[in-house]
Write a protein that holds these residues in place. Structure first.
Motif, PDB file in Angstrom:
ATOM      1  N   VAL A   1      30.464  37.134  71.384  1.00  0.00           N
ATOM      2  CA  VAL A   1      30.202  36.085  70.383  1.00  0.00           C
ATOM      3  C   VAL A   1      29.941  34.732  71.032  1.00  0.00           C
ATOM      4  O   VAL A   1      29.680  33.758  70.341  1.00  0.00           O
ATOM      5  CB  VAL A   1      31.372  35.953  69.367  1.00  0.00           C
ATOM      6  CG1 VAL A   1      31.603  37.274  68.649  1.00  0.00           C
ATOM      7  CG2 VAL A   1      32.650  35.451  70.040  1.00  0.00           C
TER       8      VAL A   1
ATOM      9  N   ALA B   1      38.667  33.017  53.654  1.00  0.00           N
ATOM     10  CA  ALA B   1      37.394  32.795  54.369  1.00  0.00           C
ATOM     11  C   ALA B   1      36.516  34.042  54.308  1.00  0.00           C
ATOM     12  O   ALA B   1      35.286  33.959  54.358  1.00  0.00           O
ATOM     13  CB  ALA B   1      37.669  32.410  55.816  1.00  0.00           C
ATOM     14  N   ALA B   2      37.148  35.214  54.213  1.00  0.00           N
ATOM     15  CA  ALA B   2      36.396  36.475  54.146  1.00  0.00           C
ATOM     16  C   ALA B   2      36.103  36.879  52.704  1.00  0.00           C
ATOM     17  O   ALA B   2      35.459  37.899  52.484  1.00  0.00           O
ATOM     18  CB  ALA B   2      37.170  37.579  54.862  1.00  0.00           C
TER      19      ALA B   2
ATOM     20  N   PHE C   1      44.724  48.842  54.069  1.00  0.00           N
ATOM     21  CA  PHE C   1      44.179  50.157  54.430  1.00  0.00           C
ATOM     22  C   PHE C   1      45.251  51.235  54.537  1.00  0.00           C
ATOM     23  O   PHE C   1      45.115  52.193  55.299  1.00  0.00           O
ATOM     24  CB  PHE C   1      43.394  50.072  55.756  1.00  0.00           C
ATOM     25  CG  PHE C   1      42.449  48.903  55.813  1.00  0.00           C
ATOM     26  CD1 PHE C   1      41.184  48.986  55.247  1.00  0.00           C
ATOM     27  CD2 PHE C   1      42.842  47.692  56.388  1.00  0.00           C
ATOM     28  CE1 PHE C   1      40.321  47.891  55.260  1.00  0.00           C
ATOM     29  CE2 PHE C   1      41.979  46.588  56.410  1.00  0.00           C
ATOM     30  CZ  PHE C   1      40.716  46.696  55.848  1.00  0.00           C
TER      31      PHE C   1
ATOM     32  N   ALA D   1      35.435  50.455  57.731  1.00  0.00           N
ATOM     33  CA  ALA D   1      35.947  49.882  56.477  1.00  0.00           C
ATOM     34  C   ALA D   1      36.472  48.465  56.711  1.00  0.00           C
ATOM     35  O   ALA D   1      36.260  47.566  55.890  1.00  0.00           O
ATOM     36  CB  ALA D   1      37.040  50.768  55.892  1.00  0.00           C
ATOM     37  N   VAL D   2      37.163  48.256  57.833  1.00  0.00           N
ATOM     38  CA  VAL D   2      37.662  46.910  58.127  1.00  0.00           C
ATOM     39  C   VAL D   2      36.482  45.959  58.342  1.00  0.00           C
ATOM     40  O   VAL D   2      36.462  44.844  57.805  1.00  0.00           O
ATOM     41  CB  VAL D   2      38.603  46.914  59.356  1.00  0.00           C
ATOM     42  CG1 VAL D   2      39.110  45.502  59.630  1.00  0.00           C
ATOM     43  CG2 VAL D   2      39.781  47.866  59.136  1.00  0.00           C
TER      44      VAL D   2
ATOM     45  N   THR E   1      35.008  44.740  55.139  1.00  0.00           N
ATOM     46  CA  THR E   1      35.757  43.726  54.375  1.00  0.00           C
ATOM     47  C   THR E   1      35.381  42.301  54.780  1.00  0.00           C
ATOM     48  O   THR E   1      35.811  41.345  54.145  1.00  0.00           O
ATOM     49  CB  THR E   1      37.291  43.878  54.528  1.00  0.00           C
ATOM     50  OG1 THR E   1      37.653  43.670  55.892  1.00  0.00           O
ATOM     51  CG2 THR E   1      37.767  45.232  54.048  1.00  0.00           C
ATOM     52  N   PHE E   2      34.612  42.158  55.855  1.00  0.00           N
ATOM     53  CA  PHE E   2      34.169  40.811  56.256  1.00  0.00           C
ATOM     54  C   PHE E   2      32.716  40.536  55.859  1.00  0.00           C
ATOM     55  O   PHE E   2      32.174  39.479  56.187  1.00  0.00           O
ATOM     56  CB  PHE E   2      34.364  40.618  57.768  1.00  0.00           C
ATOM     57  CG  PHE E   2      35.808  40.469  58.150  1.00  0.00           C
ATOM     58  CD1 PHE E   2      36.452  39.248  58.009  1.00  0.00           C
ATOM     59  CD2 PHE E   2      36.538  41.553  58.619  1.00  0.00           C
ATOM     60  CE1 PHE E   2      37.796  39.114  58.334  1.00  0.00           C
ATOM     61  CE2 PHE E   2      37.886  41.426  58.936  1.00  0.00           C
ATOM     62  CZ  PHE E   2      38.509  40.206  58.798  1.00  0.00           C
TER      63      PHE E   2
ATOM     64  N   ASN F   1      31.425  39.765  53.040  1.00  0.00           N
ATOM     65  CA  ASN F   1      31.215  38.674  52.077  1.00  0.00           C
ATOM     66  C   ASN F   1      31.812  37.355  52.558  1.00  0.00           C
ATOM     67  O   ASN F   1      32.194  36.498  51.761  1.00  0.00           O
ATOM     68  CB  ASN F   1      31.844  39.035  50.728  1.00  0.00           C
ATOM     69  CG  ASN F   1      31.197  40.248  50.123  1.00  0.00           C
ATOM     70  OD1 ASN F   1      29.979  40.380  50.145  1.00  0.00           O
ATOM     71  ND2 ASN F   1      32.008  41.153  49.584  1.00  0.00           N
ATOM     72  N   SER F   2      31.916  37.193  53.874  1.00  0.00           N
ATOM     73  CA  SER F   2      32.560  35.994  54.416  1.00  0.00           C
ATOM     74  C   SER F   2      31.806  34.731  54.016  1.00  0.00           C
ATOM     75  O   SER F   2      30.595  34.761  53.800  1.00  0.00           O
ATOM     76  CB  SER F   2      32.635  36.087  55.942  1.00  0.00           C
ATOM     77  OG  SER F   2      33.526  37.104  56.326  1.00  0.00           O
ATOM     78  N   SER F   3      32.575  33.640  53.961  1.00  0.00           N
ATOM     79  CA  SER F   3      32.003  32.371  53.516  1.00  0.00           C
ATOM     80  C   SER F   3      31.057  31.778  54.553  1.00  0.00           C
ATOM     81  O   SER F   3      30.222  30.948  54.234  1.00  0.00           O
ATOM     82  CB  SER F   3      33.130  31.385  53.216  1.00  0.00           C
ATOM     83  OG  SER F   3      34.011  31.319  54.320  1.00  0.00           O
TER      84      SER F   3
ATOM     85  N   ARG G   1      28.998  32.700  60.831  1.00  0.00           N
ATOM     86  CA  ARG G   1      29.648  32.641  62.133  1.00  0.00           C
ATOM     87  C   ARG G   1      31.043  33.273  62.085  1.00  0.00           C
ATOM     88  O   ARG G   1      31.411  34.051  62.958  1.00  0.00           O
ATOM     89  CB  ARG G   1      29.731  31.184  62.605  1.00  0.00           C
ATOM     90  CG  ARG G   1      30.434  30.979  63.935  1.00  0.00           C
ATOM     91  CD  ARG G   1      29.714  31.656  65.091  1.00  0.00           C
ATOM     92  NE  ARG G   1      30.465  31.518  66.339  1.00  0.00           N
ATOM     93  CZ  ARG G   1      30.200  32.170  67.451  1.00  0.00           C
ATOM     94  NH1 ARG G   1      29.181  33.027  67.505  1.00  0.00           N
ATOM     95  NH2 ARG G   1      30.923  31.982  68.528  1.00  0.00           N
ATOM     96  N   PHE G   2      31.800  32.935  61.022  1.00  0.00           N
ATOM     97  CA  PHE G   2      33.130  33.513  60.856  1.00  0.00           C
ATOM     98  C   PHE G   2      33.021  35.039  60.796  1.00  0.00           C
ATOM     99  O   PHE G   2      33.792  35.759  61.441  1.00  0.00           O
ATOM    100  CB  PHE G   2      33.773  32.964  59.574  1.00  0.00           C
ATOM    101  CG  PHE G   2      35.100  33.583  59.219  1.00  0.00           C
ATOM    102  CD1 PHE G   2      36.257  33.195  59.858  1.00  0.00           C
ATOM    103  CD2 PHE G   2      35.169  34.575  58.247  1.00  0.00           C
ATOM    104  CE1 PHE G   2      37.476  33.784  59.534  1.00  0.00           C
ATOM    105  CE2 PHE G   2      36.384  35.167  57.916  1.00  0.00           C
ATOM    106  CZ  PHE G   2      37.533  34.760  58.564  1.00  0.00           C
TER     107      PHE G   2
ATOM    108  N   LYS H   1      30.669  36.965  62.012  1.00  0.00           N
ATOM    109  CA  LYS H   1      30.299  37.525  63.319  1.00  0.00           C
ATOM    110  C   LYS H   1      31.502  37.575  64.269  1.00  0.00           C
ATOM    111  O   LYS H   1      31.743  38.568  64.941  1.00  0.00           O
ATOM    112  CB  LYS H   1      29.175  36.684  63.934  1.00  0.00           C
ATOM    113  CG  LYS H   1      28.746  37.175  65.297  1.00  0.00           C
ATOM    114  CD  LYS H   1      27.583  36.386  65.883  1.00  0.00           C
ATOM    115  CE  LYS H   1      27.278  36.950  67.283  1.00  0.00           C
ATOM    116  NZ  LYS H   1      26.071  36.375  67.869  1.00  0.00           N
ATOM    117  N   VAL H   2      32.251  36.458  64.305  1.00  0.00           N
ATOM    118  CA  VAL H   2      33.406  36.391  65.214  1.00  0.00           C
ATOM    119  C   VAL H   2      34.463  37.424  64.807  1.00  0.00           C
ATOM    120  O   VAL H   2      34.977  38.161  65.646  1.00  0.00           O
ATOM    121  CB  VAL H   2      34.000  34.962  65.236  1.00  0.00           C
ATOM    122  CG1 VAL H   2      35.338  34.937  65.972  1.00  0.00           C
ATOM    123  CG2 VAL H   2      33.023  33.988  65.895  1.00  0.00           C
ATOM    124  N   MET H   3      34.766  37.491  63.510  1.00  0.00           N
ATOM    125  CA  MET H   3      35.825  38.401  63.063  1.00  0.00           C
ATOM    126  C   MET H   3      35.416  39.856  63.247  1.00  0.00           C
ATOM    127  O   MET H   3      36.231  40.693  63.650  1.00  0.00           O
ATOM    128  CB  MET H   3      36.194  38.131  61.603  1.00  0.00           C
ATOM    129  CG  MET H   3      36.970  36.835  61.388  1.00  0.00           C
ATOM    130  SD  MET H   3      38.401  36.608  62.467  1.00  0.00           S
ATOM    131  CE  MET H   3      39.352  38.075  62.078  1.00  0.00           C
TER     132      MET H   3
ATOM    133  N   SER I   1      33.360  41.078  65.437  1.00  0.00           N
ATOM    134  CA  SER I   1      33.408  41.407  66.864  1.00  0.00           C
ATOM    135  C   SER I   1      34.854  41.580  67.334  1.00  0.00           C
ATOM    136  O   SER I   1      35.178  42.512  68.078  1.00  0.00           O
ATOM    137  CB  SER I   1      32.707  40.313  67.678  1.00  0.00           C
ATOM    138  OG  SER I   1      32.848  40.565  69.055  1.00  0.00           O
TER     139      SER I   1
END
Lengths: 300, 300
Positions: A55, A217-218, A258, B24-25, B28-29, B31-33, B36-37, B39-41, B43
């Protein structure tokens, strides 16, 4: 002073960048006191470095990450475990559980430990009411603790913790320090257990801390389907950490952590006032939940 | 209740394992706001899950990890930053710095922030003595703050922090809360800075906490070569966070936190009693250190 930059990098730590830096960090674990520690740490370093490179983490993001971990550390105490909650919402807890329980499909499935376990819960007798003032409709929960071969496991130690029907665990109460919906008891000689408590309800995981920020944030839901936590310990058997989930709950397929396994879902049946399975006369409607737990012997 | 196990898994969270759980995890990201958030999460989740699978992390190791992070959180306060120290010894800090400073080889190299920065340091005038009782031999440090084009940068804000000659920062003292070897001042109109302090010495990073345990398990040295921390801020320029290292130090090639850059090493020269470069009459031997800092303009 620049001579060393021309030498091949072995264990030196100066002027390192990119893959050389990663390799140097890995090399610092080569003399570890245990092979397992070395393996775990080297893998962790490899994957964390890969993440940072993947990243291209900025310095500002690194500072934010340090601040985030610091705040998780400071909100965590003996009654709230925000690191566990973070592990839970990132699916790490469930992944660890899955990896370590593949070899025992006959045993009751494990699920997440969660952030609300508290050491030193009150001791109850088998059959007691552990609600202790928890808000909710009375519920009689019972079943057996058995080996995977179906043999009763006498004197199994059963630890129970659950939220009330407002979705709060006792430790979340701001006003009161009363212990409720929490305790431990021992199965009888035939492996039977029973206790009264309240029927659990679905609830949001705590949103007032760093994990709540992350969910927001998510744009993720914080909801968990209704469940009761069990931790069952029998000498010679693998400790079972699990939940029993309430059939029909609307969040069974969108658990924020989960944790749902279909085999852990059972019905909570409603009864009109009358005689409960333990002979108790109930003046109000009540529920019953029956669930048998199957434990895996520890291999020699 | 087992119907859903036969459906392809999209966003459901029930009965997940292995790659399905990871996917699945990640979902859950979605629809992030912020992109960048997300992508980071995503990864981070991918790499942390890969780590857990790679080493087949045991449940006991997971509990140890939670306990380890919890103890790091609890030892961290406004004067000690154990999360930064952990990032430092895993080479993550230096990796982040390297990634973010590749485009400016003409600028003074950055290095680790370290765990001992404290907000709100005392203000000094240019030329003052910031030692304030720090144990060690007097040392006059001076130079210029310049742009990478060589133009002086007037009024640069220079933050300095360093250990004494016992290897301790002020905040590590158990007995005293006195601030020493720490402060900020402003360069003059020609970009000149100078101050008196003490000559730094090599020291071990703090070994009395969780990071110390990790170093011990890895049989790693905790030593860092002698250095003085600088953070230099000039409006319109990238903030420079760096050290100046002492030439000849025996730990320059085995820094516990991988922070040494050859370009950051300079001599600390010994002088017999007499007149110092700022005109001060010294009755005891003293040292001088000269170093010029070059800052990168922020691109529009």
């Amino acid at each position: 002073m620049d001579q060393d930059t021309k030498k091949p990098i072995t264990y030196g730590t100066r002027n390192l960048a990119d893959e050389d830096l990663t390799q140097a960090v890995l090399a610092t674990f080569e003399n570890s006191s245990s092979e397992r520690f070395q393996k775990v740490m080297q893998s962790l370093v490899r994957h964390l470095h890969a993440f940072v490179k993947d990243v291209e983490l900025t310095e500002e993001e690194w500072f934010k990450g340090i601040d985030y971990l610091t705040r998780i550390g400071h909100i965590t105490d003996d009654q709230r475990q925000e690191f566990v909650l973070l592990s839970d919402i990132l699916g790490i807890s469930m992944l660890v559980i899955d990896i370590n329980n593949k070899q025992s499909p006959e045993a009751t499935a494990s699920t997440v430990f969660g952030p609300f376990f508290v050491e030193g819960s009150p001791r109850f007798a088998n059959g007691d009411d552990i609600a202790n003032g928890a808000s909710g409709e009375p519920c009689f929960m019972h079943g057996h603790v058995l080996s995977i071969a179906g043999e009763p496991l006498p004197d199994a130690r059963i630890e129970i913790w659950q939220a009330d029907d407002n979705g709060f665990y006792d430790v979340q109460s701001q006003e009161s320090s009363q212990v409720y919906g929490r305790g431990h008891l021992y199965a009888d000689e035939a492996g039977n257990y029973s206790f009264w408590s309240v029927r659990p309800e679905a609830y949001p995981i705590p949103e007032d801390g760093p994990v709540g920020e992350l969910l927001e944030a998510a744009n993720r839901s914080p909801m968990r389907p209704a469940h009761v936590h069990f931790m069952i310990k029998v000498p010679g058997y693998k400790t079972l950490i699990t939940h029993v989930f309430k059939e029909g709950d609307q969040y069974l397929d969108s658990d924020a952590v989960f944790g749902v396994r279909s085999s852990l879902i059972t019905s909570f049946d409603r009864h009109e006032p009358g005689i409960a399975p333990d002979g108790k006369k109930m003046d109000v409607p009540f529920y019953t939940m029956h669930y048998d737990f199957f434990l895996m012997p520890i291999k020699e």
